[in-house]
Design a protein around this motif. Sequence first.
Motif, short mmCIF file in Angstrom:
data_model
loop_
_atom_site.label_atom_id
_atom_site.label_comp_id
_atom_site.label_asym_id
_atom_site.label_seq_id
_atom_site.Cartn_x
_atom_site.Cartn_y
_atom_site.Cartn_z
N UNK A 67 22.59 22.54 -19.24
CA UNK A 67 22.40 21.34 -20.03
C UNK A 67 20.91 21.09 -20.18
N UNK A 68 20.46 21.05 -21.42
CA UNK A 68 19.04 20.84 -21.69
C UNK A 68 18.75 19.35 -21.69
N UNK A 69 17.84 18.94 -20.82
CA UNK A 69 17.43 17.54 -20.76
C UNK A 69 15.93 17.46 -21.06
N UNK A 70 15.53 16.32 -21.55
CA UNK A 70 14.12 16.14 -21.85
C UNK A 70 13.31 16.21 -20.56
N UNK A 71 12.31 17.05 -20.57
CA UNK A 71 11.47 17.21 -19.39
C UNK A 71 10.54 16.03 -19.23
N UNK A 72 10.38 15.59 -17.97
CA UNK A 72 9.46 14.48 -17.71
C UNK A 72 8.04 14.89 -18.12
N UNK A 73 7.28 13.92 -18.61
CA UNK A 73 5.93 14.20 -19.08
C UNK A 73 5.03 14.74 -17.99
N UNK A 74 5.17 14.22 -16.78
CA UNK A 74 4.37 14.69 -15.65
C UNK A 74 5.09 14.38 -14.35
N UNK A 75 4.70 15.06 -13.31
CA UNK A 75 5.28 14.78 -11.98
C UNK A 75 4.53 13.60 -11.38
N UNK A 76 5.27 12.64 -10.84
CA UNK A 76 4.62 11.48 -10.26
C UNK A 76 4.47 11.57 -8.75
N UNK A 77 5.08 12.58 -8.13
CA UNK A 77 4.91 12.76 -6.69
C UNK A 77 5.35 14.16 -6.30
N UNK A 78 4.92 14.58 -5.14
CA UNK A 78 5.38 15.83 -4.52
C UNK A 78 6.20 15.44 -3.31
N UNK A 79 7.46 15.84 -3.29
CA UNK A 79 8.33 15.51 -2.17
C UNK A 79 8.57 16.78 -1.35
N UNK A 80 8.15 16.74 -0.09
CA UNK A 80 8.40 17.83 0.84
C UNK A 80 9.61 17.40 1.67
N UNK A 81 10.71 18.14 1.56
CA UNK A 81 11.94 17.62 2.15
C UNK A 81 12.76 18.71 2.84
N UNK A 82 13.74 18.25 3.59
CA UNK A 82 14.75 19.15 4.13
C UNK A 82 15.64 19.62 2.98
N UNK A 83 15.99 20.89 2.96
CA UNK A 83 16.69 21.48 1.83
C UNK A 83 18.01 20.80 1.52
N UNK A 84 18.69 20.28 2.52
CA UNK A 84 19.98 19.64 2.31
C UNK A 84 19.88 18.39 1.45
N UNK A 85 18.66 17.87 1.26
CA UNK A 85 18.46 16.64 0.51
C UNK A 85 18.14 16.86 -0.96
#
Length: 213
Positions: free
Chosen positions: A16-34
Amino acid sequence: MEAIKVIEKLLVRDCVVKEKAGRCDCCIVCASSMVWRLVLLFPESYIVSNAAAQVFPNLTSIYYAVRDLHVPVVAVTGSTAVNLEKFVGFDFQAAEVEFKLLRKIYEENVDILFPLYEGDSKSLNAALMEINIDVQIEKLLSIPEFESLVSKGELYLCGLVLDETKVYGEKVAFYLINFNGVKDPEEIRNHDLLEEIPEAIRKQKVKRIHVQF
Protein backbone atom coordinates in the motif's frame (compact mmCIF):
# COMPACT_ATOMS: atom_id res chain seq x y z
CA MET A 1 5.08 -25.82 5.16
CA GLU A 2 4.52 -22.73 7.29
CA ALA A 3 7.83 -21.19 6.19
CA ILE A 4 6.87 -21.46 2.50
CA LYS A 5 3.54 -19.78 3.21
CA VAL A 6 5.39 -16.89 4.85
CA ILE A 7 7.69 -16.50 1.83
CA GLU A 8 4.68 -16.60 -0.48
CA LYS A 9 2.95 -13.91 1.58
CA LEU A 10 6.01 -11.67 1.28
CA LEU A 11 6.02 -12.12 -2.48
CA VAL A 12 2.35 -11.53 -3.23
CA ARG A 13 1.09 -9.12 -0.59
CA ASP A 14 0.10 -5.75 -2.04
CA CYS A 15 2.28 -2.85 -0.97
CA VAL A 16 0.00 0.00 0.00
CA VAL A 17 1.54 3.26 -1.13
CA LYS A 18 1.20 6.01 1.45
CA GLU A 19 2.40 9.56 1.30
CA LYS A 20 5.88 9.74 2.75
CA ALA A 21 6.42 12.11 5.64
CA GLY A 22 8.32 15.25 4.64
CA ARG A 23 11.04 14.64 7.23
CA CYS A 24 11.82 12.50 10.25
CA ASP A 25 11.07 14.29 13.50
CA CYS A 26 12.94 11.88 15.78
CA CYS A 27 15.17 8.82 15.90
CA ILE A 28 13.72 6.05 18.05
CA VAL A 29 16.13 3.39 19.29
CA CYS A 30 13.92 0.57 20.52
CA ALA A 31 13.49 -3.07 21.34
CA SER A 32 12.53 -4.90 18.15
CA SER A 33 9.26 -6.22 19.58
CA MET A 34 7.99 -2.62 19.72
CA VAL A 35 8.51 -1.69 16.07
CA TRP A 36 4.97 -2.46 14.93
CA ARG A 37 3.52 -0.15 17.59
CA LEU A 38 5.98 2.64 16.89
CA VAL A 39 5.48 2.53 13.12
CA LEU A 40 1.74 2.97 13.62
CA LEU A 41 2.01 5.64 16.32
CA PHE A 42 4.99 7.60 15.00
CA PRO A 43 5.20 7.25 11.20
CA GLU A 44 7.44 10.35 11.01
CA SER A 45 10.16 8.64 13.06
CA TYR A 46 13.41 7.00 11.96
CA ILE A 47 13.39 3.69 13.81
CA VAL A 48 16.49 1.76 14.80
CA SER A 49 15.78 -1.53 16.55
CA ASN A 50 17.52 -4.46 18.16
CA ALA A 51 16.55 -7.05 20.73
CA ALA A 52 17.17 -5.00 23.88
CA ALA A 53 17.31 -1.30 22.88
CA GLN A 54 21.10 -1.23 22.69
CA VAL A 55 22.73 1.89 21.25
CA PHE A 56 26.16 0.76 20.08
CA PRO A 57 25.21 -2.06 17.67
CA ASN A 58 23.47 0.62 15.57
CA LEU A 59 25.47 3.72 16.43
CA THR A 60 26.20 4.59 12.81
CA SER A 61 22.48 4.58 12.01
CA ILE A 62 21.80 6.93 14.93
CA TYR A 63 24.66 9.19 13.82
CA TYR A 64 23.18 9.25 10.31
CA ALA A 65 19.77 10.26 11.69
CA VAL A 66 21.31 13.09 13.71
CA ARG A 67 23.80 14.37 11.14
CA ASP A 68 22.03 13.81 7.81
CA LEU A 69 18.35 13.72 8.74
CA HIS A 70 18.77 16.45 11.36
CA VAL A 71 16.41 14.85 13.87
CA PRO A 72 16.06 17.01 17.01
CA VAL A 73 15.29 14.06 19.29
CA VAL A 74 16.82 10.65 19.90
CA ALA A 75 14.52 8.54 22.05
CA VAL A 76 15.92 5.35 23.59
CA THR A 77 12.74 3.35 24.15
CA GLY A 78 12.29 0.11 26.04
CA SER A 79 9.31 -1.98 27.04
CA THR A 80 8.37 -3.61 30.32
CA ALA A 81 7.41 -6.68 28.25
CA VAL A 82 11.04 -7.25 27.18
CA ASN A 83 12.79 -9.76 29.44
CA LEU A 84 16.34 -8.42 29.69
CA GLU A 85 17.59 -11.42 31.68
CA LYS A 86 16.95 -13.59 28.62
CA PHE A 87 19.40 -11.57 26.52
CA VAL A 88 21.98 -11.46 29.30
CA GLY A 89 22.01 -15.25 29.25
CA PHE A 90 22.30 -15.73 25.46
CA ASP A 91 24.97 -18.36 24.75
CA PHE A 92 25.85 -17.09 21.28
CA GLN A 93 29.18 -15.68 20.18
CA ALA A 94 27.78 -12.51 18.60
CA ALA A 95 25.91 -11.76 21.82
CA GLU A 96 29.28 -11.18 23.50
CA VAL A 97 29.52 -8.01 21.40
CA GLU A 98 25.89 -6.95 21.00
CA PHE A 99 24.96 -7.36 24.67
CA LYS A 100 28.33 -6.54 26.24
CA LEU A 101 27.01 -3.33 27.78
CA LEU A 102 23.76 -4.96 28.86
CA ARG A 103 25.64 -7.74 30.64
CA LYS A 104 27.82 -5.18 32.40
CA ILE A 105 24.69 -3.30 33.55
CA TYR A 106 23.13 -6.53 34.80
CA GLU A 107 26.23 -7.70 36.67
CA GLU A 108 26.71 -4.32 38.35
CA ASN A 109 23.09 -3.93 39.48
CA VAL A 110 21.52 -7.34 39.96
CA ASP A 111 22.71 -7.78 43.59
CA ILE A 112 21.18 -4.42 44.48
CA LEU A 113 17.92 -4.85 42.57
CA PHE A 114 16.98 -8.41 43.52
CA PRO A 115 16.48 -7.68 47.25
CA LEU A 116 14.55 -4.47 46.43
CA TYR A 117 12.07 -6.19 44.12
CA GLU A 118 12.01 -9.69 45.57
CA GLY A 119 8.85 -11.48 44.49
CA ASP A 120 7.91 -8.72 42.04
CA SER A 121 9.35 -9.81 38.70
CA LYS A 122 7.49 -7.11 36.73
CA SER A 123 8.97 -4.26 38.78
CA LEU A 124 12.40 -5.89 38.72
CA ASN A 125 12.36 -6.09 34.94
CA ALA A 126 11.10 -2.50 34.66
CA ALA A 127 13.91 -1.32 36.94
CA LEU A 128 16.47 -3.18 34.83
CA MET A 129 15.05 -1.61 31.68
CA GLU A 130 15.26 1.87 33.23
CA ILE A 131 18.91 1.38 34.17
CA ASN A 132 19.60 -0.06 30.72
CA ILE A 133 18.12 3.05 29.10
CA ASP A 134 20.05 5.33 31.47
CA VAL A 135 23.35 3.75 30.45
CA GLN A 136 22.51 3.87 26.74
CA ILE A 137 21.90 7.62 27.05
CA GLU A 138 25.13 8.05 29.03
CA LYS A 139 26.98 6.37 26.18
CA LEU A 140 25.40 8.71 23.63
CA LEU A 141 26.38 11.70 25.78
CA SER A 142 29.96 10.39 25.88
CA ILE A 143 30.21 10.99 22.11
CA PRO A 144 31.52 14.56 21.63
CA GLU A 145 29.31 15.33 18.61
CA PHE A 146 26.15 14.35 20.48
CA GLU A 147 27.18 16.02 23.74
CA SER A 148 27.90 19.26 21.88
CA LEU A 149 24.48 19.27 20.19
CA VAL A 150 22.74 18.53 23.50
CA SER A 151 24.62 21.30 25.32
CA LYS A 152 23.60 23.77 22.58
CA GLY A 153 19.97 22.70 22.76
CA GLU A 154 20.03 21.36 19.21
CA LEU A 155 19.46 17.73 20.21
CA TYR A 156 17.41 16.19 23.01
CA LEU A 157 18.01 12.67 24.34
CA CYS A 158 14.99 11.01 25.90
CA GLY A 159 14.57 7.73 27.74
CA LEU A 160 11.10 6.26 27.39
CA VAL A 161 9.47 3.09 28.68
CA LEU A 162 6.38 1.58 27.08
CA ASP A 163 4.54 0.04 30.02
CA GLU A 164 3.02 -3.04 28.44
CA THR A 165 2.73 -4.92 31.75
CA LYS A 166 1.01 -2.04 33.58
CA VAL A 167 3.66 -1.53 36.24
CA TYR A 168 3.54 2.28 36.04
CA GLY A 169 -0.19 2.75 35.55
CA GLU A 170 -3.52 1.15 34.74
CA LYS A 171 -3.17 1.12 30.96
CA VAL A 172 -0.48 0.64 28.33
CA ALA A 173 1.29 3.97 27.87
CA PHE A 174 4.68 5.64 27.42
CA TYR A 175 6.54 7.16 30.38
CA LEU A 176 9.52 9.52 30.33
CA ILE A 177 12.23 8.21 32.66
CA ASN A 178 15.33 10.09 31.46
CA PHE A 179 15.85 13.47 29.81
CA ASN A 180 19.30 14.49 28.54
CA GLY A 181 20.83 12.25 31.19
CA VAL A 182 18.69 13.55 34.07
CA LYS A 183 17.10 10.62 35.93
CA ASP A 184 15.35 12.23 38.89
CA PRO A 185 11.61 12.41 37.99
CA GLU A 186 11.06 15.62 39.94
CA GLU A 187 14.01 17.29 38.26
CA ILE A 188 12.74 16.20 34.84
CA ARG A 189 9.22 17.51 35.55
CA ASN A 190 10.65 20.91 36.46
CA HIS A 191 13.20 21.07 33.65
CA ASP A 192 13.15 24.43 31.83
CA LEU A 193 13.26 22.75 28.42
CA LEU A 194 10.03 20.84 29.11
CA GLU A 195 7.94 23.83 30.23
CA GLU A 196 5.87 23.75 27.03
CA ILE A 197 4.48 20.33 27.98
CA PRO A 198 1.41 20.85 30.22
CA GLU A 199 2.15 20.34 33.90
CA ALA A 200 -0.61 17.73 34.22
CA ILE A 201 1.06 15.58 31.57
CA ARG A 202 4.48 15.96 33.17
CA LYS A 203 3.10 14.92 36.55
CA GLN A 204 1.38 11.88 35.11
CA LYS A 205 3.87 10.67 32.52
CA VAL A 206 7.28 11.40 34.07
CA LYS A 207 7.78 8.43 36.35
CA ARG A 208 10.26 5.75 37.37
CA ILE A 209 10.11 2.45 39.20
CA HIS A 210 13.73 2.67 40.32
CA VAL A 211 14.64 6.07 41.78
CA GLN A 212 17.68 5.13 43.86
CA PHE A 213 20.69 6.52 41.98
